[in-house]
Design a protein around this motif. Sequence first.
Motif, PDB file in Angstrom:
ATOM      1  N   PHE A  15       0.833  -1.202   0.000  1.00 23.07           N
ATOM      2  CA  PHE A  15       0.000   0.000   0.000  1.00 23.07           C
ATOM      3  C   PHE A  15       0.874   1.261   0.000  1.00 23.07           C
ATOM      4  O   PHE A  15       0.537   2.252  -0.640  1.00 23.07           O
ATOM      5  CB  PHE A  15      -0.935   0.012   1.205  1.00 23.07           C
ATOM      6  N   LEU A  16       1.983   1.220   0.734  1.00 24.26           N
ATOM      7  CA  LEU A  16       2.893   2.363   0.744  1.00 24.26           C
ATOM      8  C   LEU A  16       3.507   2.583  -0.635  1.00 24.26           C
ATOM      9  O   LEU A  16       3.698   3.725  -1.060  1.00 24.26           O
ATOM     10  CB  LEU A  16       3.991   2.168   1.794  1.00 24.26           C
ATOM     11  N   MET A  17       3.822   1.486  -1.340  1.00 19.54           N
ATOM     12  CA  MET A  17       4.342   1.601  -2.713  1.00 19.54           C
ATOM     13  C   MET A  17       3.298   2.262  -3.609  1.00 19.54           C
ATOM     14  O   MET A  17       3.627   3.128  -4.415  1.00 19.54           O
ATOM     15  CB  MET A  17       4.698   0.220  -3.293  1.00 19.54           C
ATOM     16  N   ILE A  18       2.055   1.835  -3.473  1.00 19.23           N
ATOM     17  CA  ILE A  18       0.977   2.387  -4.297  1.00 19.23           C
ATOM     18  C   ILE A  18       0.793   3.868  -3.985  1.00 19.23           C
ATOM     19  O   ILE A  18       0.628   4.692  -4.889  1.00 19.23           O
ATOM     20  CB  ILE A  18      -0.342   1.617  -4.074  1.00 19.23           C
ATOM     21  N   ALA A  19       0.841   4.217  -2.711  1.00 20.84           N
ATOM     22  CA  ALA A  19       0.628   5.604  -2.298  1.00 20.84           C
ATOM     23  C   ALA A  19       1.711   6.536  -2.829  1.00 20.84           C
ATOM     24  O   ALA A  19       1.468   7.730  -3.014  1.00 20.84           O
ATOM     25  CB  ALA A  19       0.552   5.691  -0.775  1.00 20.84           C
ATOM     26  N   LYS A  20       2.902   6.008  -3.104  1.00 21.02           N
ATOM     27  CA  LYS A  20       3.986   6.836  -3.640  1.00 21.02           C
ATOM     28  C   LYS A  20       3.655   7.332  -5.044  1.00 21.02           C
ATOM     29  O   LYS A  20       4.161   8.360  -5.478  1.00 21.02           O
ATOM     30  CB  LYS A  20       5.296   6.047  -3.682  1.00 21.02           C
ATOM     31  N   THR A  21       2.846   6.584  -5.784  1.00 18.42           N
ATOM     32  CA  THR A  21       2.449   7.001  -7.131  1.00 18.42           C
ATOM     33  C   THR A  21       0.966   7.331  -7.102  1.00 18.42           C
ATOM     34  O   THR A  21       0.578   8.405  -6.721  1.00 18.42           O
ATOM     35  CB  THR A  21       2.744   5.891  -8.162  1.00 18.42           C
ATOM     36  N   SER A  22       0.174   6.408  -7.498  1.00 14.57           N
ATOM     37  CA  SER A  22      -1.286   6.481  -7.402  1.00 14.57           C
ATOM     38  C   SER A  22      -1.786   5.089  -7.742  1.00 14.57           C
ATOM     39  O   SER A  22      -1.060   4.272  -8.310  1.00 14.57           O
ATOM     40  CB  SER A  22      -1.868   7.504  -8.372  1.00 14.57           C
ATOM     41  N   LEU A  23      -3.036   4.838  -7.408  1.00 20.35           N
ATOM     42  CA  LEU A  23      -3.587   3.523  -7.706  1.00 20.35           C
ATOM     43  C   LEU A  23      -3.615   3.277  -9.206  1.00 20.35           C
ATOM     44  O   LEU A  23      -3.220   2.197  -9.667  1.00 20.35           O
ATOM     45  CB  LEU A  23      -4.990   3.382  -7.111  1.00 20.35           C
ATOM     46  N   ASN A  24      -4.017   4.270  -9.986  1.00 26.70           N
ATOM     47  CA  ASN A  24      -4.067   4.087 -11.437  1.00 26.70           C
ATOM     48  C   ASN A  24      -2.692   3.798 -12.022  1.00 26.70           C
ATOM     49  O   ASN A  24      -2.535   2.921 -12.869  1.00 26.70           O
ATOM     50  CB  ASN A  24      -4.685   5.308 -12.125  1.00 26.70           C
ATOM     51  N   ALA A  25      -1.679   4.536 -11.573  1.00 26.37           N
ATOM     52  CA  ALA A  25      -0.321   4.311 -12.074  1.00 26.37           C
ATOM     53  C   ALA A  25       0.181   2.935 -11.664  1.00 26.37           C
ATOM     54  O   ALA A  25       0.803   2.221 -12.460  1.00 26.37           O
ATOM     55  CB  ALA A  25       0.620   5.404 -11.566  1.00 26.37           C
ATOM     56  N   TRP A  26      -0.083   2.537 -10.421  1.00 31.65           N
ATOM     57  CA  TRP A  26       0.359   1.228  -9.954  1.00 31.65           C
ATOM     58  C   TRP A  26      -0.334   0.119 -10.733  1.00 31.65           C
ATOM     59  O   TRP A  26       0.301  -0.856 -11.116  1.00 31.65           O
ATOM     60  CB  TRP A  26       0.108   1.076  -8.455  1.00 31.65           C
ATOM     61  N   CYS A  27      -1.631   0.263 -10.968  1.00 34.02           N
ATOM     62  CA  CYS A  27      -2.365  -0.738 -11.739  1.00 34.02           C
ATOM     63  C   CYS A  27      -1.774  -0.882 -13.143  1.00 34.02           C
ATOM     64  O   CYS A  27      -1.581  -1.995 -13.627  1.00 34.02           O
ATOM     65  CB  CYS A  27      -3.848  -0.389 -11.827  1.00 34.02           C
ATOM     66  N   ALA A  28      -1.476   0.247 -13.780  1.00 37.65           N
ATOM     67  CA  ALA A  28      -0.897   0.200 -15.126  1.00 37.65           C
ATOM     68  C   ALA A  28       0.492  -0.425 -15.105  1.00 37.65           C
ATOM     69  O   ALA A  28       0.818  -1.247 -15.957  1.00 37.65           O
ATOM     70  CB  ALA A  28      -0.838   1.622 -15.712  1.00 37.65           C
ATOM     71  N   LEU A  29       1.312  -0.082 -14.133  1.00 38.83           N
ATOM     72  CA  LEU A  29       2.657  -0.626 -14.027  1.00 38.83           C
ATOM     73  C   LEU A  29       2.618  -2.125 -13.767  1.00 38.83           C
ATOM     74  O   LEU A  29       3.317  -2.891 -14.420  1.00 38.83           O
ATOM     75  CB  LEU A  29       3.431   0.067 -12.909  1.00 38.83           C
ATOM     76  N   GLU A  30       1.825  -2.551 -12.804  1.00 34.08           N
ATOM     77  CA  GLU A  30       1.748  -3.974 -12.479  1.00 34.08           C
ATOM     78  C   GLU A  30       1.167  -4.774 -13.619  1.00 34.08           C
ATOM     79  O   GLU A  30       1.530  -5.924 -13.809  1.00 34.08           O
ATOM     80  CB  GLU A  30       0.942  -4.190 -11.197  1.00 34.08           C
ATOM     81  N   THR A  31       0.249  -4.207 -14.398  1.00 35.59           N
ATOM     82  CA  THR A  31      -0.305  -4.899 -15.556  1.00 35.59           C
ATOM     83  C   THR A  31       0.784  -5.147 -16.581  1.00 35.59           C
ATOM     84  O   THR A  31       0.893  -6.224 -17.151  1.00 35.59           O
ATOM     85  CB  THR A  31      -1.451  -4.084 -16.196  1.00 35.59           C
ATOM     86  N   SER A  32       1.658  -4.152 -16.785  1.00 34.50           N
ATOM     87  CA  SER A  32       2.721  -4.292 -17.774  1.00 34.50           C
ATOM     88  C   SER A  32       3.789  -5.290 -17.315  1.00 34.50           C
ATOM     89  O   SER A  32       4.469  -5.881 -18.133  1.00 34.50           O
ATOM     90  CB  SER A  32       3.347  -2.944 -18.079  1.00 34.50           C
ATOM     91  N   GLU A  33       3.941  -5.467 -15.995  1.00 29.83           N
ATOM     92  CA  GLU A  33       4.955  -6.395 -15.475  1.00 29.83           C
ATOM     93  C   GLU A  33       4.453  -7.830 -15.437  1.00 29.83           C
ATOM     94  O   GLU A  33       5.229  -8.754 -15.356  1.00 29.83           O
ATOM     95  CB  GLU A  33       5.398  -5.962 -14.078  1.00 29.83           C
ATOM     96  N   ASN A  34       3.141  -8.045 -15.422  1.00 25.42           N
ATOM     97  CA  ASN A  34       2.584  -9.408 -15.335  1.00 25.42           C
ATOM     98  C   ASN A  34       2.505 -10.070 -16.674  1.00 25.42           C
ATOM     99  O   ASN A  34       2.482  -9.682 -17.680  1.00 25.42           O
ATOM    100  CB  ASN A  34       1.197  -9.382 -14.689  1.00 25.42           C
TER     101      ASN A  34
END
Length: 148
Positions: free
Chosen positions: A129-148
């Motif tokens: 959650f702290l990692m997500i908060a450093k960016t935003s939920l939308n950015a984290w979702c997009a980043l994690e989608t590209s890594e999976n």
Amino acid sequence: MADLNLFSDVEESGWLEALPSYQKEIVSELLASKSHEEAALAWLEASVDNTSPFTGQPQPEKKFLPLLKKEIHKLLCGNPEYAADRNELAQLTQTKENKTAIVSMVSAVIGAKVGLAATFIAPAIVIIFLMIAKTSLNAWCALETSEN
């Protein structure tokens, strides 16, 4: 998709306060000397022997952090598998003061899905959650989608 307003206006200390004091102290120490990813790995790997089933067979290497991140991504970023849980989580986020309930709920849902104790993964959930908060939920979702 349910509106998850988990990460706006939340300081790092807010998520850490969701943990029991003994876990909060350890996580704070880990974060003082490691990146968020390294801190989550250190937490999960330090206790891995206590979470593996008793067996005479050699156990495969556990990859808990990628598994947790994948399931949190599914929960927070809109996978239909977690629709009911996401709706419940959205209701909890209406009261931003309730970080302990949010962490407990997410830990229980994800823990049940991956076969790990909620109390074991709660600190890793907070770190994610702290990692997500450093960016935003939308950015984290997009980043994690590209890594999976």
